[in-house]
Design a protein around this motif. Structure first.
Motif, short mmCIF file in Angstrom:
data_model
loop_
_atom_site.label_atom_id
_atom_site.label_comp_id
_atom_site.label_asym_id
_atom_site.label_seq_id
_atom_site.Cartn_x
_atom_site.Cartn_y
_atom_site.Cartn_z
N VAL A 54 -3.53 5.85 8.43
CA VAL A 54 -3.78 4.92 7.33
C VAL A 54 -2.64 5.00 6.31
N THR A 55 -1.43 4.80 6.79
CA THR A 55 -0.17 4.66 6.04
C THR A 55 0.50 5.97 5.62
N PHE A 74 3.15 -1.26 4.25
CA PHE A 74 2.85 0.18 4.33
C PHE A 74 2.11 0.55 5.60
N PHE A 75 1.68 -0.44 6.37
CA PHE A 75 1.05 -0.15 7.66
C PHE A 75 2.08 -0.17 8.79
N SER A 76 3.30 -0.59 8.47
CA SER A 76 4.41 -0.52 9.42
C SER A 76 5.69 -0.34 8.61
N PRO A 77 5.83 0.80 7.94
CA PRO A 77 6.93 1.03 7.00
C PRO A 77 8.31 1.07 7.64
N VAL A 78 9.18 0.17 7.21
CA VAL A 78 10.52 0.10 7.79
C VAL A 78 11.42 1.21 7.27
N TRP A 79 10.99 1.90 6.21
CA TRP A 79 11.82 2.98 5.65
C TRP A 79 11.60 4.30 6.40
N LEU A 80 10.67 4.29 7.37
CA LEU A 80 10.43 5.49 8.18
C LEU A 80 10.96 5.28 9.59
N SER A 81 11.28 6.37 10.25
CA SER A 81 11.72 6.31 11.65
C SER A 81 10.50 6.12 12.54
N ALA A 134 -7.95 4.58 -0.73
CA ALA A 134 -8.99 5.58 -0.47
C ALA A 134 -8.41 6.74 0.33
N ALA A 135 -7.59 6.42 1.34
CA ALA A 135 -6.96 7.47 2.15
C ALA A 135 -5.99 8.30 1.32
N ASP A 136 -5.23 7.63 0.46
CA ASP A 136 -4.28 8.34 -0.41
C ASP A 136 -5.02 9.28 -1.37
N CYS A 137 -6.15 8.84 -1.87
CA CYS A 137 -6.93 9.69 -2.77
C CYS A 137 -7.44 10.94 -2.06
N VAL A 138 -7.78 10.81 -0.78
CA VAL A 138 -8.20 11.97 -0.01
C VAL A 138 -7.02 12.93 0.17
N ARG A 139 -5.84 12.36 0.40
CA ARG A 139 -4.64 13.20 0.53
C ARG A 139 -4.39 13.99 -0.75
N LEU A 140 -4.44 13.30 -1.88
CA LEU A 140 -4.22 13.96 -3.16
C LEU A 140 -5.31 14.98 -3.46
#
Length: 248
Positions: free
Chosen positions: A94-95, A78-85, A199-205
């Motif tokens: 942070v992902t 998730f720090f270098s996601p291959v499913w993204l361009s 932690a970063a995802d929780c801030v996003r949500l």
């Protein structure tokens, strides 16, 4: 620009999930756009609008639930996601997207003559500003933790490895010690990365939930429409750019 061809099991499985998830996101975007149409909204009741908002937010939460489960097995994916361009990767914090970008989006919507966000009341604007400050503080906390992990990791493990290398330990024993240290160090790194990602995802949500709580049903539809539109457009442009590069 080359892209790694071989995928781990986690990358392969999550890539499949993400493609299906994104197709559904695009479908929700079309529904949101229909609701955002002025003539259509004249016949929409608040329960209908809120039902649409609930479906989209549930879809977003499902993404993070699946992400966290997969990251427990392979957080590095998730720090270098291959499913993204490459373009999508360039915007990662942070992902994923940076929480404070939500408030820049709100400002843009306030300037739009077609968005219901231009009708934000003074109390709404005040509450949104207070939320923006809180979210920024949460971001800084995540960033400080990232820095702390990096510094601590470099200091402790490198010093210990250097001590072993210069302490007269035999080659075989040194190899065993080093291997053990690397294993412990790697486990610590991965646990730290997983903790920071969540932690970063929780801030996003928290940013999305906090904003939605301050808006009217129609403003919520406009807000989610803008978020989905940005994500879809970024992905479309990113895939087009990647196709162009690979065709050269």
């Amino acid at each position: 620009m080359s892209r790694r061809m071989m995928k781990t099991k986690v990358e392969e499985k999550f890539s499949e999930f993400f493609e299906k998830w994104f197709v559904q996101l695009e479908e929700y975007l079309q529904q949101l756009l229909t609701l955002s149409n002025l003539e259509t909204t004249m016949i929409q009741s608040e329960p209908e609008l809120q039902a649409m908002v609930s479906r989209v937010t549930a879809h977003v939460k499902a993404y993070y639930t699946t992400k966290w489960a997969a990251a427990h097995d392979d957080v590095l994916a998730f720090f270098s996601p291959v499913w993204l361009s490459p373009l999508e990767n360039a915007y990662l914090w942070v992902t994923d997207w940076k929480p404070s970008s939500v408030f820049r989006l709100i400002e843009s919507l306030r300037m739009s003559h077609v968005s219901k966000m231009k009708y934000l009341t003074e109390p709404q604007r005040k509450d949104i500003e207070e939320l923006r400050v809180k979210i920024r503080l949460e971001e800084e906390k995540v960033e400080r933790e990232m820095e702390r992990q990096q510094v601590a990791m470099a200091n402790r493990r490198m010093v210990e490895l250097a001590r072993l290398a210069s302490g007269g330990v035999t080659a075989g024993a040194l190899a065993g010690h080093v291997e053990g240290l690397v294993e412990v160090a790697l486990k610590g790194i991965l646990c730290g990365l997983e903790r920071m990602m969540k932690a970063a995802d929780c801030v996003r949500l928290k940013a999305i939930k906090g904003v939605l709580e301050l808006l009217t049903p129609m403003q919520r539809v406009d807000f989610l429409t803008a978020i989905c539109m940005l994500q879809v457009q970024l992905r479309q442009v990113g895939k087009e750019k990647l196709s162009t590069l690979l065709a050269r």
